[in-house]
Design a protein around this motif. Structure first.
Motif, PDB file in Angstrom:
ATOM      1  N   CYS B 236      -3.220  -1.545  24.165  1.00 33.83           N
ATOM      2  CA  CYS B 236      -1.824  -1.384  23.728  1.00 33.83           C
ATOM      3  C   CYS B 236      -1.340  -2.684  23.081  1.00 33.83           C
ATOM      4  CB  CYS B 236      -0.956  -1.039  24.938  1.00 33.83           C
ATOM      5  SG  CYS B 236       0.805  -1.010  24.580  1.00 33.83           S
ATOM      6  N   ILE B 237      -0.629  -2.557  21.969  1.00 33.25           N
ATOM      7  CA  ILE B 237      -0.108  -3.764  21.321  1.00 33.25           C
ATOM      8  C   ILE B 237       1.381  -3.959  21.622  1.00 33.25           C
ATOM      9  CG2 ILE B 237      -1.839  -3.752  19.475  1.00 33.25           C
ATOM     10  CD1 ILE B 237       0.488  -2.663  17.640  1.00 33.25           C
ATOM     11  N   ARG B 238       1.922  -3.159  22.501  1.00 32.53           N
ATOM     12  CA  ARG B 238       3.328  -3.192  22.915  1.00 32.53           C
ATOM     13  C   ARG B 238       4.305  -3.175  21.740  1.00 32.53           C
ATOM     14  NH1 ARG B 238       3.839  -9.489  24.734  1.00 32.53           N
ATOM     15  NH2 ARG B 238       4.286  -9.861  22.598  1.00 32.53           N
ATOM     16  N   CYS B 239       4.136  -2.123  20.931  1.00 32.04           N
ATOM     17  CA  CYS B 239       5.087  -1.926  19.841  1.00 32.04           C
ATOM     18  C   CYS B 239       6.089  -0.874  20.290  1.00 32.04           C
ATOM     19  CB  CYS B 239       4.354  -1.462  18.587  1.00 32.04           C
ATOM     20  SG  CYS B 239       3.547   0.143  18.754  1.00 32.04           S
ATOM     21  N   PHE B 277       8.932  -2.946  24.940  1.00 29.79           N
ATOM     22  CA  PHE B 277       9.228  -4.294  24.464  1.00 29.79           C
ATOM     23  C   PHE B 277       9.298  -5.255  25.645  1.00 29.79           C
ATOM     24  CE2 PHE B 277      11.684  -2.834  20.408  1.00 29.79           C
ATOM     25  CZ  PHE B 277      10.488  -2.604  19.764  1.00 29.79           C
TER      26      PHE B 277
END
Ligand code: SF4
Ligand code: SF4
Ligand code: SF4
Ligand code: SF4
Lengths: 343, 344
Positions: B236-239, B277
């Motif tokens: 996950c890139i936490r967008c 976020f």
């Protein structure tokens, strides 16, 4: 040709010999043409590794997470992380080294060559498939994409489905690596900045209208920021708490923090976000094109970075990600640097 | 009420509806998007829009109030409610409409959110059911939905070939049909039977499935500290994609946007926010109770499949597939839920 079995074997040995902590590579994705990032810890899982035209992700982005994780651990495992990189991605490693964000010993680089092709643009492939789901994609030796769907296989010429950055790519194979897979084909491009000309040739008004229309679509999900290996700041101007608060931060410091940007997706705020992002990547972006690929609204933000890359090259003869020892673009100057554009 | 509308009469009906503002799916830069359209721009053939009509009822930015200092130094506050304007969302998919009914639960109940309801009450939802699934990741039938569910809808259209089978479920819906009574005919028994078999048939065409969804909420209860979240969130890139595109995600932030410091002027606004976020749960002490992406993925899954179920007796997922199709790294909510379900 890149021999996937060689890659798997090397990964297996690295894990078996405990030379690396884990390996960041690609595995089969669940979603059509795309591969998916994989984090492989167990030697027996190395069989899941893949290498195909859907391996577009720039895995060096995950070195950010690794660094954060390591910082939290009391007794961190100091072994390197194995990482599969393409040519463009390898330049990101050089930038991270140049900026001293990582050390060379932090990574064991499994470099793969793109040879005569690169990776696909999913949208271009989807258009060709007209709603059909790809079960398998691969390059043949004549620069065709061979797509298998439930109706059989079709061949599409590479130039019709390659990601734009691959068409404009100046490297095609890793510039820094520990082991190299595939052929070191020398492939040059004379069209490194072709796509930006589309925008450069517009009038000022047309440019404004173009970007206004594009940024109106932006939902500020920040995927373009989050996917970038170089967007590693702890304090990002777009976050509501835009500076690192610790237990020692005083109330006054908190109250006086500067709010650079509002959360509202209004034109002024969205423009500012994108301009800041682009400027902060000047002389650092290696054009892996990930920011544009991940945008759910298909906003062509790569143009902004590409334009700055072009400026850096034409004005300062500066190229990013080839030499980890070069000085950074924005914090160095040479006597012969041009000044005529400074007003 | 149930009626038949021929495709020939369809444009006439739409022309009648167009006395109020109509939102409908149109192609914008190759993507389907709900926009204000004129009657001629309306079609019933479209794939899933990238954003659900959530963006119309619960806009990303909602003005709450305006504040300023008047000349004698005392503060002035003016409430800014959404404008009076009736509209129709034409062509909302059954899953997205169900998403709206979930939002109704959140913004209704003990506290009625006046901003939300001002917009909600002014909009009529005309759904178009899905003869064929509009996305390769549709799985509505696995989360108590169906391609012809009418939850949240005022009107539902079923494409029967030459005709539309029109069903209305509310007074608002009846009104739209009654506006052009002459265009509609009563359905014949054969047409009713055809409708039923078409609806049944559509359910068999779903491309994705999640089995035994019921087992998931109780299972989640024991998994708060599980290693599953670390494993599943590694890439996950936490967008904000999965949450911002989700038709049921409704988290928001409230902030004051100062436009002038002296004299003081500004607006209080509500903007979308989301649990992926890093600053979403950041305390002013610097402590962050959800410090990593594992805890944030856990929150997204637990909210949708445990907390919401406990509070509202519904999954907070309608199976639209957007978060799967658009996740940049291929995190697939169905696969995550399968791992949860099968966890031992
Ligand atoms: S940009 Fe170059 S190195 Fe990167 S994937 Fe494309 S061809 Fe390969
Ligand atoms: S990824 Fe696209 S929508 Fe999201 S913030 Fe970036 S430009 Fe905006
Ligand atoms: S799950 Fe996917 S879409 Fe959601 S925050 Fe993570 S990377 Fe983004
Ligand atoms: S969680 Fe995903 S599939 Fe479920 S409603 Fe939200 S976006 Fe659609």
């Amino acid at each position: 040709m890149v021999n996937l079995d060689d890659l798997k074997k090397e990964a297996l040995n690295l894990l078996k010999d405990e030379k690396v902590k884990y390996i960041i590579g690609y595995t089969e994705g669940s979603n059509g043409t795309s591969a998916a990032p994989a984090f492989i810890k167990n030697p027996e899982d190395t069989d899941k590794l893949v290498w195909n035209p859907g391996c577009f992700h720039n895995l060096t982005r995950f070195l950010r997470d690794e660094k954060k994780r390591k910082a939290r651990e009391k007794h961190p495992d100091e072994r390197p992380v194995g990482i599969v990189v393409k040519g463009c991605d390898s330049r990101a490693i050089n930038v991270l080294l140049q900026e001293k964000y990582i050390k060379r010993d932090d990574v064991f680089i499994l470099g793969v060559s793109c040879e005569s092709t690169g990776v696909i643009d999913e949208k271009k492939v989807a258009k060709k498939l007209k709603g059909k789901k790809a079960q398998k994609i691969e390059w043949d030796t004549n620069r065709n994409l061979v797509v298998t769907t439930e109706d059989g296989t079709t061949k599409i010429p590479a130039d019709e489905v390659l990601a734009e950055r691959c068409v404009e790519c100046p490297v095609h194979s890793p510039v820094v690596y520990d082991i190299f897979f595939g052929d070191k084909i020398k492939r040059t491009t004379d069209a490194q900045f072709k796509s930006v000309e589309k925008i450069e040739n517009l009038s000022q008004k047309e440019k404004w209208d173009f970007w206004k229309k594009q940024f109106d679509k932006c939902i500020r999900c920040y995927a373009c920021r989050s996917v970038c290996p170089m967007c590693y700041c702890d304090e990002c101007v777009v976050d509501t708490i835009s500076f690192a608060v610790t237990a020692d931060t005083t109330a006054e410091e908190k109250a006086q923090r500067i709010k650079w940007i509002e959360k509202s997706p209004t034109p002024s705020e969205t423009f500012i976000y994108h301009i800041i992002r682009a400027i902060h990547l000047a002389g650092r972006c290696i054009d892996c094109g990930e920011c544009e690929r991940v945008c759910p609204l298909d906003i062509p933000i790569r143009f902004l970075n590409k334009k700055l890359e072009k400026e850096a090259k034409s004005l300062f003869d500066y190229e990013v990600g080839f030499d980890p020892d070069q000085l950074s673009l924005v914090s160095s100057f040479k006597d012969e640097d041009p000044e005529d554009f400074i007003r | 009420m149930e009626k038949i509308l021929t495709k020939k009469s369809f444009p006439n009906w739409i022309a009648k509806l167009a006395t109020v503002q109509i939102y409908a799916p149109v192609v914008k830069d190759d993507l389907w998007s709900y926009e204000v359209v004129d009657a001629a721009g309306i079609t019933t053939e479209y794939t899933n829009a990238i954003q659900s009509p959530k963006k119309i009822i619960f806009p990303q930015r909602e003005l709450f109030l305006e504040f300023s200092h008047n000349d004698n130094g005392s503060p002035e506050i003016r409430e800014l409610l959404p404008e009076d304007k009736e509209s129709i969302i034409f062509g909302i998919r059954p899953c997205d409409a169900k998403g709206v009914s979930h939002m109704d639960k959140v913004f209704g109940g003990d506290f009625e959110d006046s901003y939300y309801w001002k917009r909600r009450n002014q909009v009529t939802l005309v759904g178009v059911g899905c003869n064929t699934p509009p996305s390769p990741n549709c799985f509505c039938t696995s989360v108590d939905g169906s391609p012809f569910s009418h939850e949240g809808l005022d009107v539902l259209l079923t494409d029967m070939g030459d005709n539309y089978y029109v069903q209305t479920f509310t007074k608002k819906g009846d009104k739209l049909v009654n506006m052009s009574k002459g265009l509609f005919a009563a359905p014949k028994p054969k047409e009713k039977a055809d409708l039923e078999s078409l609806h049944k048939d559509a359910e068999t065409k779903l491309p994705r499935h999640l089995k035994d969804t019921k087992k998931i909420p109780p299972k989640l209860k024991g998994l708060f500290d599980s290693e599953i979240w670390d494993d599943e969130s590694m890439s996950c890139i936490r967008c904000g994609i999965c949450t911002y595109l989700c038709p049921t995600c409704h988290c928001f932030d409230i902030s004051d946007e100062i436009t002038s410091h002296s004299p003081l002027e500004g607006k209080r606004v509500r903007t979308w926010d989301n649990c992926q976020f890093p600053d979403f749960t950041m305390h002013s002490s610097g402590h962050n109770p959800r410090p990593d992406k594992a805890s944030r993925l856990r929150q997204r899954i637990m909210h949708k499949f445990q907390y919401f179920v406990e509070i509202y007796n519904n999954y907070q997922c309608v199976g639209c597939g957007r978060c799967i199709s658009k996740c940049p790294v291929g995190i697939d909510i169905i696969q995550v839920l399968e791992k949860v379900r099968d966890h031992v």
